[in-house]
Scaffold this motif. Structure first.
Motif, PDB file in Angstrom:
ATOM      1  N   VAL A 141      40.013 -76.115  57.314  1.00 43.14           N
ATOM      2  CA  VAL A 141      41.407 -76.446  56.995  1.00 43.14           C
ATOM      3  C   VAL A 141      42.258 -75.202  57.239  1.00 43.14           C
ATOM      4  N   ASN A 142      43.348 -75.376  57.953  1.00 44.80           N
ATOM      5  CA  ASN A 142      44.238 -74.241  58.205  1.00 44.80           C
ATOM      6  C   ASN A 142      44.966 -73.887  56.911  1.00 44.80           C
ATOM      7  N   PRO A 143      44.705 -72.676  56.348  1.00 44.18           N
ATOM      8  CA  PRO A 143      45.328 -72.330  55.067  1.00 44.18           C
ATOM      9  C   PRO A 143      46.848 -72.246  55.150  1.00 44.18           C
ATOM     10  N   PHE A 144      47.371 -71.961  56.354  1.00 41.71           N
ATOM     11  CA  PHE A 144      48.815 -71.797  56.499  1.00 41.71           C
ATOM     12  C   PHE A 144      49.574 -73.125  56.450  1.00 41.71           C
ATOM     13  N   ALA A 145      48.816 -74.225  56.442  1.00 41.98           N
ATOM     14  CA  ALA A 145      49.470 -75.543  56.324  1.00 41.98           C
ATOM     15  C   ALA A 145      50.197 -75.665  54.983  1.00 41.98           C
ATOM     16  N   LYS A 146      49.797 -74.834  54.006  1.00 41.10           N
ATOM     17  CA  LYS A 146      50.444 -74.868  52.689  1.00 41.10           C
ATOM     18  C   LYS A 146      51.837 -74.240  52.711  1.00 41.10           C
ATOM     19  N   LEU A 147      52.135 -73.453  53.741  1.00 43.47           N
ATOM     20  CA  LEU A 147      53.391 -72.699  53.780  1.00 43.47           C
ATOM     21  C   LEU A 147      54.498 -73.503  54.449  1.00 43.47           C
ATOM     22  N   ASN A 148      55.732 -73.289  53.966  1.00 41.20           N
ATOM     23  CA  ASN A 148      56.870 -73.912  54.644  1.00 41.20           C
ATOM     24  C   ASN A 148      57.279 -73.048  55.844  1.00 41.20           C
ATOM     25  N   ALA A 149      58.248 -73.506  56.606  1.00 38.72           N
ATOM     26  CA  ALA A 149      58.614 -72.840  57.864  1.00 38.72           C
ATOM     27  C   ALA A 149      59.044 -71.389  57.637  1.00 38.72           C
ATOM     28  N   GLU A 175      66.276 -58.111  51.087  1.00 35.94           N
ATOM     29  CA  GLU A 175      64.939 -57.572  50.869  1.00 35.94           C
ATOM     30  C   GLU A 175      64.298 -58.191  49.623  1.00 35.94           C
ATOM     31  N   GLY A 176      65.119 -58.410  48.585  1.00 35.40           N
ATOM     32  CA  GLY A 176      64.617 -59.044  47.361  1.00 35.40           C
ATOM     33  C   GLY A 176      64.135 -60.460  47.610  1.00 35.40           C
ATOM     34  N   THR A 177      64.846 -61.170  48.486  1.00 38.43           N
ATOM     35  CA  THR A 177      64.446 -62.536  48.826  1.00 38.43           C
ATOM     36  C   THR A 177      63.107 -62.546  49.549  1.00 38.43           C
ATOM     37  N   VAL A 178      62.907 -61.546  50.410  1.00 42.18           N
ATOM     38  CA  VAL A 178      61.613 -61.424  51.110  1.00 42.18           C
ATOM     39  C   VAL A 178      60.489 -61.252  50.097  1.00 42.18           C
ATOM     40  N   LYS A 179      60.718 -60.419  49.075  1.00 40.83           N
ATOM     41  CA  LYS A 179      59.697 -60.199  48.049  1.00 40.83           C
ATOM     42  C   LYS A 179      59.359 -61.487  47.316  1.00 40.83           C
ATOM     43  N   VAL A 180      60.387 -62.285  47.021  1.00 44.78           N
ATOM     44  CA  VAL A 180      60.178 -63.568  46.333  1.00 44.78           C
ATOM     45  C   VAL A 180      59.324 -64.490  47.208  1.00 44.78           C
ATOM     46  N   TYR A 181      59.658 -64.549  48.493  1.00 40.98           N
ATOM     47  CA  TYR A 181      58.874 -65.372  49.422  1.00 40.98           C
ATOM     48  C   TYR A 181      57.423 -64.885  49.490  1.00 40.98           C
ATOM     49  N   LEU A 182      57.242 -63.563  49.570  1.00 46.95           N
ATOM     50  CA  LEU A 182      55.881 -63.016  49.667  1.00 46.95           C
ATOM     51  C   LEU A 182      55.056 -63.355  48.434  1.00 46.95           C
ATOM     52  N   HIS A 183      55.690 -63.281  47.270  1.00 45.89           N
ATOM     53  CA  HIS A 183      54.985 -63.630  46.037  1.00 45.89           C
ATOM     54  C   HIS A 183      54.505 -65.082  46.100  1.00 45.89           C
ATOM     55  N   ALA A 184      55.375 -65.964  46.583  1.00 49.37           N
ATOM     56  CA  ALA A 184      55.008 -67.382  46.711  1.00 49.37           C
ATOM     57  C   ALA A 184      53.879 -67.568  47.722  1.00 49.37           C
ATOM     58  N   ILE A 185      53.945 -66.814  48.824  1.00 52.68           N
ATOM     59  CA  ILE A 185      52.907 -66.899  49.861  1.00 52.68           C
ATOM     60  C   ILE A 185      51.559 -66.459  49.293  1.00 52.68           C
ATOM     61  N   TYR A 186      51.547 -65.328  48.568  1.00 56.42           N
ATOM     62  CA  TYR A 186      50.295 -64.824  47.992  1.00 56.42           C
ATOM     63  C   TYR A 186      49.673 -65.862  47.050  1.00 56.42           C
ATOM     64  N   GLN A 187      50.540 -66.503  46.245  1.00 59.29           N
ATOM     65  CA  GLN A 187      50.030 -67.493  45.293  1.00 59.29           C
ATOM     66  C   GLN A 187      49.444 -68.701  46.022  1.00 59.29           C
ATOM     67  N   LYS A 188      50.163 -69.174  47.046  1.00 61.77           N
ATOM     68  CA  LYS A 188      49.693 -70.359  47.779  1.00 61.77           C
ATOM     69  C   LYS A 188      48.377 -70.088  48.505  1.00 61.77           C
ATOM     70  N   LEU A 189      48.209 -68.860  49.001  1.00 64.63           N
ATOM     71  CA  LEU A 189      47.021 -68.538  49.789  1.00 64.63           C
ATOM     72  C   LEU A 189      45.916 -67.878  48.966  1.00 64.63           C
ATOM     73  N   ASN A 190      46.191 -67.687  47.667  1.00 60.46           N
ATOM     74  CA  ASN A 190      45.208 -67.083  46.757  1.00 60.46           C
ATOM     75  C   ASN A 190      44.775 -65.690  47.217  1.00 60.46           C
ATOM     76  N   ILE A 191      45.776 -64.874  47.568  1.00 61.95           N
ATOM     77  CA  ILE A 191      45.524 -63.488  47.965  1.00 61.95           C
ATOM     78  C   ILE A 191      46.417 -62.573  47.139  1.00 61.95           C
ATOM     79  N   GLU A 192      46.243 -61.248  47.327  1.00 63.42           N
ATOM     80  CA  GLU A 192      46.946 -60.310  46.446  1.00 63.42           C
ATOM     81  C   GLU A 192      47.938 -59.402  47.150  1.00 63.42           C
ATOM     82  N   ASN A 193      47.796 -59.204  48.445  1.00 63.91           N
ATOM     83  CA  ASN A 193      48.673 -58.226  49.081  1.00 63.91           C
ATOM     84  C   ASN A 193      48.857 -58.519  50.566  1.00 63.91           C
ATOM     85  N   ARG A 194      49.745 -57.749  51.197  1.00 62.51           N
ATOM     86  CA  ARG A 194      50.096 -57.997  52.600  1.00 62.51           C
ATOM     87  C   ARG A 194      48.946 -57.645  53.552  1.00 62.51           C
TER      88      ARG A 194
END
Length: 207
Positions: A141-149, A175-194
């Motif tokens: 399963v492609n894990p990135f399918a969980k992410l929006n555009a 820049e703050g908005t990018v951080k918010v998006y990254l936090h959501a990405i980490y949670q969706k993909l079950n990872i911790e950092n970039r």
């Protein structure tokens, strides 16, 4: 004396490993607090066995193991872990890890595991082997399918090595908005950092 390198970002774990190995044929010749330090210390000290914590800041144990194997370095590597994700487990199995030790049972298991891997054997608990087998039989399963555009756009830019400010400028967001998006990405993909995110992009097509 069999030289060992120990990489863990917690000093008390490194000290604990040295204490467990005292009086055994294994001697800690170098320690490191990150994957980057571990790779440099391996070059300098040439240990017979490398003990890596799986979750370290910067280059984690998985990435450090993969970097070693990419260089053609096949020396025994044992991973020390409190927990291991499915993705991490599959990555280290593919990279040819020789041993996995749970931090919970490290005191009683570590010396035996080191003896086995130094002798050319694998020392991976049956539970990890069965889990890896089960995962390998699952449909991919492609894990990135969980992410929006937008999240996929940010993921691509992270994989190119861009920092948050550069990503914000590229996408016309703060820049703050990018951080918010990254936090959501980490949670969706079950990872911790970039770093983990960038590694995922190497192994999977974002789509």
């Amino acid at each position: 004396m069999i030289p060992i390198l120990v990489a863990d970002d917690h000093g008390f774990i490194r000290a604990g490993v040295e204490a467990v190995l005292r009086g055994t044929p294994f001697q800690v010749v170098a320690t490191a607090a990150s994957g980057e330090e571990a790779l440099a210390a391996i070059e300098q000290h040439n240990p017979a066995v490398v003990l890596l914590d799986i979750n370290m800041p910067g280059l984690n144990g998985v990435a450090a193991l993969e970097a070693l194997r990419e260089k053609g370095d096949e020396r025994p590597v044992v991973l020390l872990t409190a927990e291991i994700t499915d993705r991490q487990l599959m990555a280290v199995m593919r990279a040819g890890v020789q041993g996995i030790v749970s931090k919970d049972g490290a005191e009683s298991e570590l010396v035996q595991v080191l003896e086995r891997v130094h002798a050319g054997e694998k020392a991976i608990a049956p539970a990890f082997l069965q889990r890896a087998l089960d995962l390998s039989l699952k449909p991919v399963v492609n894990p990135f399918a969980k992410l929006n555009a937008r999240e996929r756009d940010i993921t691509r830019l992270v994989a190119k090595g861009m920092r948050n400010r550069e990503i914000g400028q590229q996408l016309n967001i703060g820049e703050g908005t990018v951080k918010v998006y990254l936090h959501a990405i980490y949670q969706k993909l079950n990872i911790e950092n970039r770093t983990e995110l960038a590694l995922m992009v190497v192994n999977d097509e974002i789509g």
